[in-house]
Design an enzyme around this catalytic site. Structure first.
Site, PDB file in Angstrom:
ATOM      1  N   ASP A  83       7.074  55.199  81.025  1.00 26.01           N
ATOM      2  CA  ASP A  83       6.099  54.209  80.558  1.00 26.01           C
ATOM      3  C   ASP A  83       6.860  53.049  79.896  1.00 26.01           C
ATOM      4  O   ASP A  83       7.774  53.280  79.094  1.00 26.01           O
ATOM      5  CB  ASP A  83       5.174  54.906  79.538  1.00 26.01           C
ATOM      6  CG  ASP A  83       3.960  54.080  79.168  1.00 26.01           C
ATOM      7  OD1 ASP A  83       3.593  53.175  79.942  1.00 26.01           O
ATOM      8  OD2 ASP A  83       3.356  54.362  78.101  1.00 26.01           O
ATOM      9  N   HIS A 223      -3.720  49.559  81.243  1.00 22.75           N
ATOM     10  CA  HIS A 223      -3.068  50.091  80.038  1.00 22.75           C
ATOM     11  C   HIS A 223      -4.061  50.016  78.886  1.00 22.75           C
ATOM     12  O   HIS A 223      -5.126  49.423  79.008  1.00 22.75           O
ATOM     13  CB  HIS A 223      -1.827  49.255  79.700  1.00 22.75           C
ATOM     14  CG  HIS A 223      -0.638  49.619  80.517  1.00 22.75           C
ATOM     15  ND1 HIS A 223       0.464  50.212  79.980  1.00 22.75           N
ATOM     16  CD2 HIS A 223      -0.387  49.486  81.841  1.00 22.75           C
ATOM     17  CE1 HIS A 223       1.346  50.429  80.933  1.00 22.75           C
ATOM     18  NE2 HIS A 223       0.871  49.993  82.077  1.00 22.75           N
ATOM     19  N   SER A 226      -7.539  53.880  76.066  1.00 24.77           N
ATOM     20  CA  SER A 226      -8.227  54.892  75.261  1.00 24.77           C
ATOM     21  C   SER A 226      -9.595  54.366  74.870  1.00 24.77           C
ATOM     22  O   SER A 226      -9.769  53.164  74.633  1.00 24.77           O
ATOM     23  CB  SER A 226      -7.413  55.229  74.005  1.00 24.77           C
ATOM     24  OG  SER A 226      -6.421  56.175  74.329  1.00 24.77           O
ATOM     25  N   THR A 269      -3.698  57.115  72.880  1.00 23.80           N
ATOM     26  CA  THR A 269      -4.320  57.149  71.552  1.00 23.80           C
ATOM     27  C   THR A 269      -5.402  58.224  71.417  1.00 23.80           C
ATOM     28  O   THR A 269      -5.457  58.927  70.401  1.00 23.80           O
ATOM     29  CB  THR A 269      -4.894  55.750  71.214  1.00 23.80           C
ATOM     30  OG1 THR A 269      -3.799  54.834  71.160  1.00 23.80           O
ATOM     31  CG2 THR A 269      -5.634  55.735  69.902  1.00 23.80           C
TER      32      THR A 269
HETATM   33  P1  13P Z   1      -3.863  53.639  74.431  1.00 21.65           P
HETATM   34  O1  13P Z   1      -3.151  53.302  73.149  1.00 21.65           O
HETATM   35  O2  13P Z   1      -5.143  52.894  74.585  1.00 21.65           O
HETATM   36  O3  13P Z   1      -4.044  55.086  74.622  1.00 21.65           O
HETATM   37  O4  13P Z   1      -2.928  53.118  75.636  1.00 21.65           O
HETATM   38  C1  13P Z   1      -1.822  53.857  76.055  1.00 21.65           C
HETATM   39  C2  13P Z   1      -1.008  53.096  77.033  1.00 21.65           C
HETATM   40  O5  13P Z   1      -1.417  52.099  77.602  1.00 21.65           O
HETATM   41  C3  13P Z   1       0.358  53.589  77.310  1.00 21.65           C
HETATM   42  O6  13P Z   1       1.115  52.694  78.079  1.00 21.65           O
END
Ligand code: 13P
Length: 349
Positions: A83, A223, A226, A269
């Site tokens: 990532d 991305h 969450s 998240t």
């Molecule tokens: P969140 O913080 O919304 O879970 O996003 C995670 C993410 O995009 C990891 O690259």
């Protein structure tokens, strides 16, 4: 099943018209939670590690855990993804470890904070694509800049600062040959995405739809996806936490995205919230306990619940048995002989 190419996983998702959650991991319990959810819902899955996660766990621990997950769950296709790679070197090291997919986030400079120029982004992403495709590894690129910071990576600020321009998205896809394209539509990493339920003025689904119209066969990536559900916030605050009121990305918006070319949805998240809430609850209700298993087990179960729910909502549930893994060597051949396209189909404006 050995680890599969993310390209294969996303191509299959496109055929089936569903999205695949990409869940971040740092440790064994998170990997186990994801695998239990994948087994429960019979889902293919993307497991991803940020640079911060690789540092926290140490590369070898994390990668061996993923290999264990693949060995123990032969019926589940799993892609292991880097990532937010910040440089060619980061992506190269993940590929050499055995990751089957990398994200080259050239939207930011190597410091992971300063927005890069379009030309810089294209140059570094192209270099990663050449190296990765030679080895059968998938590449996700990013055009536009996400808001917030995750594991020290991010431009900070609002997700509205650098929304993706559809024309640039087309040019970027053509120039780089990426397999998947992350776009900025107003989301940001972390719990504090929106100060009210996001409507069209903060979440630019119209931009996503415009990009999909121009690049109908390109796998789009959301991305910062969450949903930051209130019930997960409430558990944390009920047991002594101090989260401020906040909103995430509503699942219905993600589902709208999936109907418009989104194939990979990043979620970190929500799982962090579920884990923390479960641990706080044990600490508050049974302060005499001190065996880590007493709080790690409920934490793992709480994360499994969230992941299984997302897998069902994204539509990947039930699709684990649809296909057999194509070896990474075969995928590399596909890139070479052109049977795996690296040039996007571009529709007229
Ligand atoms: P969140 O913080 O919304 O879970 O996003 C995670 C993410 O995009 C990891 O690259």
């Amino acid at each position: 099943m050995p680890l599969v190419s993310m390209r294969q996983l996303l191509d299959e998702a496109a055929k089936g018209g569903y999205g695949v959650g990409a869940f971040n991991v740092n440790d064994m319990e998170q990997i186990q939670a994801i695998m239990s959810a994948a087994k429960e819902t019979r889902s293919p899955v993307i497991v991803q590690a940020s640079r911060g996660a690789r540092q926290f766990a140490q590369d070898l621990y994390l990668f061996k855990l993923i290999q264990a997950a693949a060995e123990l769950n032969p019926e589940i296709p799993i892609a292991m993804h880097q990532d937010h790679g910040n440089s060619f070197e980061t992506c190269k090291s993940a590929i050499e470890l055995g990751y089957t997919s990398v994200m080259m986030d050239g939207s930011l400079k190597e410091d992971g904070k300063t927005p890069a120029s379009f030309a810089e982004n294209v140059a570094v992403t192209k270099k990663v694509v050449e190296f990765a495709h030679d080895r059968g590894v998938t590449v996700e690129g990013e055009i536009g800049v996400l808001g917030g910071v995750e594991d020290g990576h991010g431009a900070g600020g609002s997700g509205l600062d650098h929304i993706t321009d559809p024309d640039q998205a087309v040019e970027f896809a053509e120039l780089t040959g990426v397999d998947a394209l992350a776009i900025a539509i107003g989301t940001s990493h972390g719990a504090y995405k929106f100060t009210k339920k996001p409507d069209g003025s903060v979440l630019k689904m119209d931009v996503l739809i415009a990009i999909h119209k121009r690049l109908p066969n390109t796998h789009l990536v959301m991305h910062g996806s969450s949903s930051v559900p209130k019930d997960l916030q409430d558990v944390i605050n009920q047991y002594g936490g101090k989260l401020k009121e906040t909103w995430g990305v509503p699942v219905e918006e993600i589902q709208l995205g999936i109907r418009n070319g989104v194939r990979k949805i990043n979620v970190d998240t929500d799982n962090r919230l579920a884990i923390t809430g479960a641990i706080r609850k044990v600490f508050a209700e049974t302060p005499e306990k001190f065996d880590p298993r007493d709080y790690l087990k409920p934490a793992r179960e709480a994360m499994q619940k969230v992941v299984a729910q997302r897998m069902t909502q994204f539509g990947q549930a039930g699709h684990a048995g649809d296909y057999k893994a194509v070896s990474i060597a075969e995928i590399a051949k596909g890139y070479k002989d052109g049977s795996l396209s690296t040039q996007p189909l571009v529709a007229a404006k």
